[in-house]
Motif scaffolding. Structure first.
Motif, PDB file in Angstrom:
ATOM      1  N   ILE A 171       0.840  -1.205   0.000  1.00  0.00           N
ATOM      2  CA  ILE A 171       0.000   0.000   0.000  1.00  0.00           C
ATOM      3  C   ILE A 171       0.872   1.252   0.000  1.00  0.00           C
ATOM      4  N   ARG A 172       1.955   1.204   0.802  1.00  0.00           N
ATOM      5  CA  ARG A 172       2.886   2.331   0.838  1.00  0.00           C
ATOM      6  C   ARG A 172       3.433   2.643  -0.539  1.00  0.00           C
ATOM      7  N   GLN A 173       3.845   1.565  -1.241  1.00  0.00           N
ATOM      8  CA  GLN A 173       4.400   1.769  -2.580  1.00  0.00           C
ATOM      9  C   GLN A 173       3.348   2.357  -3.509  1.00  0.00           C
ATOM     10  N   LEU A 174       2.120   1.864  -3.333  1.00  0.00           N
ATOM     11  CA  LEU A 174       1.035   2.381  -4.167  1.00  0.00           C
ATOM     12  C   LEU A 174       0.847   3.879  -3.928  1.00  0.00           C
ATOM     13  N   ILE A 175       0.826   4.270  -2.651  1.00  0.00           N
ATOM     14  CA  ILE A 175       0.636   5.691  -2.337  1.00  0.00           C
ATOM     15  C   ILE A 175       1.813   6.506  -2.848  1.00  0.00           C
ATOM     16  N   ALA A 176       3.028   5.976  -2.605  1.00  0.00           N
ATOM     17  CA  ALA A 176       4.215   6.714  -3.045  1.00  0.00           C
ATOM     18  C   ALA A 176       4.209   6.875  -4.562  1.00  0.00           C
ATOM     19  N   SER A 177       3.666   5.872  -5.280  1.00  0.00           N
ATOM     20  CA  SER A 177       3.667   5.942  -6.738  1.00  0.00           C
ATOM     21  C   SER A 177       2.697   7.002  -7.255  1.00  0.00           C
ATOM     22  N   LEU A 178       1.802   7.459  -6.383  1.00  0.00           N
ATOM     23  CA  LEU A 178       0.835   8.478  -6.805  1.00  0.00           C
ATOM     24  C   LEU A 178       1.434   9.877  -6.749  1.00  0.00           C
ATOM     25  N   ALA A 179       2.592   9.982  -6.066  1.00  0.00           N
ATOM     26  CA  ALA A 179       3.220  11.296  -5.896  1.00  0.00           C
ATOM     27  C   ALA A 179       3.462  11.926  -7.258  1.00  0.00           C
ATOM     28  N   GLY A 180       3.258  13.230  -7.323  1.00  0.00           N
ATOM     29  CA  GLY A 180       3.513  13.929  -8.571  1.00  0.00           C
ATOM     30  C   GLY A 180       2.248  14.198  -9.350  1.00  0.00           C
ATOM     31  N   HIS A 181       1.392  13.182  -9.516  1.00  0.00           N
ATOM     32  CA  HIS A 181       0.168  13.475 -10.262  1.00  0.00           C
ATOM     33  C   HIS A 181      -1.094  13.484  -9.411  1.00  0.00           C
ATOM     34  N   LYS A 182      -0.997  13.072  -8.150  1.00  0.00           N
ATOM     35  CA  LYS A 182      -2.184  13.163  -7.302  1.00  0.00           C
ATOM     36  C   LYS A 182      -1.840  13.851  -5.989  1.00  0.00           C
ATOM     37  N   THR A 183      -2.817  14.545  -5.454  1.00  0.00           N
ATOM     38  CA  THR A 183      -2.653  15.169  -4.151  1.00  0.00           C
ATOM     39  C   THR A 183      -3.222  14.197  -3.124  1.00  0.00           C
TER      40      THR A 183
END
Lengths: 318, 241
Positions: A171-183
């Protein structure tokens, strides 16, 4: 972009939020920390328009949550603390329902379903009824629900609660992967979780924001000084005066002498000074045989405890 | 409308996802069928007066059982928070839920259709009064359901929602009874009859069993139903916690 300004919320006579302000820029991830009952969930419920604030203003992409709640809701994917699942539905039925309710239609709906199922690791459970799922899969179904309409903004309340360590990493990786295009704002009371995902945190305690910024800055502010431990095999009487001469040293404490003649010291100096470097320089100049020279790193826990304690004692004084 | 339809589909399907729906339908059909048969063989007339006549009291218990879960269940399992953060207006969610409950009640009523079919096979019933009887039953169900969805919103668990709903429907039924009206009349003359006429349910339902569909009765049912739905919508919109 999420802006929370002076938000106050009361439940009866208890003040749940007391002039809370912070902002998250577009594409940034904010870790929202605080002890249980500090006001994390309440803040999130207000941002997602589930609760109305008693005072202050919240805007999402410049839209006021009270004036145009529907436009705000369209932009937000929300995972509440109590994962909102219909236990009588299968994962597929549930995600289709939320997708439709969020205005998706085929073929876009099918495309998003496939993406969410993949991203949240739900492929094996897709046809199962939600009541048959383990806690971890329920949590992931909740997360998939929040992602189904590909929102620009994600509000995740304790997204990793009830998961095992491997799932947490996923889940952490999923959230981290959202960085940049999602707030993203995600709350947690497990502090180790924050570092790998983001370095921007807001700490809330008893309904107030007690700290807001980068983890490093918060540590410096909360702890004030850097700590270095030094052990060397020389008589304390020889070492101590030399150490006292170090610039910017704010305290020096002898921690006693070992039977083999080694003595140990604790030195402190403000963060902005390179205490470690200064000691190393001194030691090589004098030819001291060092057996220990280490900077004690403060964990986020130390910072958190210091900040929440400071806030508590301030309140007692007031 | 599209939003309400999405909610409607989920709610309607969820009735049939649980065994309770089937138990409900079977018990309802058995009970009403039994009441009809007793009356049918006793009186020996090809009509459904006995059947329809028993419904006002019977439905005060059956309808709250349909409506009790509408909000209470969502509040208990946390899905209320999901529904209230979907990009739709609260009253659209409410409409979807209400219509799903009404449709479920409609399905149950369809289950009683063998009775009029049998009557037509065996005798010569006045089909006009049968139709108006069903119309009245549907209107009464719609009214009770609006009361039920409102009380379901006030409660966090289904059982309390059920009990509150039964009490509200029962009061509505009681106000229409002459013996209750007489008691109120004993305190303030005319007050009981006033309540019976304007709030009591039976006096507006019974004409339809005789085949009379008066505008006033239709207005009574539709107005009170709208009132409770409006109260429910107000509760949703005004919800601040």
């Amino acid at each position: 972009m999420i802006e929370v300004r002076d938000v106050t919320k009361r439940f009866g006579s208890t003040v749940a939020l007391d002039r809370v302000s912070f902002a998250v820029e577009k594409g940034k991830i904010l870790g929202f920390l605080g002890p249980n009952g500090a006001g994390k969930s309440t803040t999130m419920k207000i941002i997602t328009t589930f609760l109305a604030p008693d005072g202050g203003q919240v805007t999402v992409d410049g839209i006021d949550v009270l004036e145009q709640p529907l436009s705000v809701r369209r932009r937000i994917g929300y995972l509440p603390e109590n994962v909102p699942l219909y236990h009588d539905m299968s994962v597929e039925e549930y995600l289709v329902f939320v997708g439709r309710a969020r205005g998706l239609a085929n073929p876009r709906l099918r495309e998003r379903l496939a993406w969410c199922v993949e991203a949240c690791g739900l492929r094996t459970e897709y046809k199962k009824r939600i009541q048959e799922l383990s806690k971890g899969f329920r949590q992931r179904t909740g997360l998939a629900q929040a992602l189904i309409h590909d929102p620009d903004i994600l509000i995740l309340d304790e997204p990793t609660s009830g998961l095992d360590p491997l799932q947490i990493i996923g889940i952490r990786q999923l959230i981290a992967s959202l960085a940049g295009h999602k707030t993203v704002i995600f709350s947690t009371h497990i502090l180790q979780e924050v570092g790998p995902v983001t370095d921007r945190v807001a700490i809330v305690n008893e309904g107030r924001i007690v700290a807001d910024g980068r983890i490093g800055e918060l540590t410096e502010r909360a702890m004030g000084e850097n700590r270095v431990f030094l052990t060397l095999r020389r008589p304390a009487t020889e070492v101590e005066p030399a150490l006292r001469g170090l610039p910017a040293l704010s305290s020096l404490r002898a921690l006693g002498e070992a039977p083999n003649g080694a003595c140990r010291f604790e030195l402190r100096a403000p963060f902005r000074h390179d205490l470690l470097g200064a000691i190393a320089g001194l030691a090589s100049e004098r030819g001291w045989p060092l057996t220990e020279l280490q900077e004690s790193r403060y964990s986020l826990e130390d910072t958190f405890i210091a900040l929440t304690r400071a806030a508590g004692s301030q309140r007692e004084v007031a | 409308m599209r939003n309400a339809l999405v909610i409607f589909r989920r709610e309607f399907a969820s009735y049939f996802n649980s065994p309770i729906a089937y138990i409900f339908i079977i018990v309802f059909l058995l009970l009403t069928g039994l009441l009809f048969m007793l009356n049918f063989f006793l009186v020996g007339q090809a009509d459904m007066r006995g059947f329809f006549g028993a419904l006002p009291l019977l439905l005060t218990f059956f309808i709250p059982a349909i409506s009790m879960r509408l909000w209470a269940e969502d509040r208990r399992q946390g899905t209320f928070e999901l529904l209230m953060t979907l990009p739709m207006r609260p009253h659209e969610v409410m409409a979807g839920k209400y219509l799903a409950a009404l449709a479920f009640f409609g399905v149950t009523l369809v289950g009683t259709l063998p009775i009029p079919i049998m009557l037509n096979a065996l005798g010569n019933p006045d089909n006009g009064t049968l139709v108006t009887g069903y119309l009245g039953t549907l209107l009464m169900g719609a009214l009770y359901l609006s009361v039920g969805i409102f009380t379901s919103g006030l409660m966090r668990d289904q059982i309390s929602a059920f009990i509150l709903g039964v009490m509200a429907c029962l009061i509505m039924w009681l106000l229409g009874q002459t013996f209750v009206a007489a008691v109120f009349d004993g305190w303030i003359d005319g007050f009981g009859r006033l309540l019976q006429q304007y709030l009591g349910m039976t006096s507006h339902f019974e004409p339809m069993l005789r085949g009379v569909v008066a505008l006033g009765d239709l207005v009574y049912f539709l107005a009170l139903t709208s009132l409770f739905l409006a109260l429910n919508a107000l509760w949703l919109e005004g919800r601040k916690y």
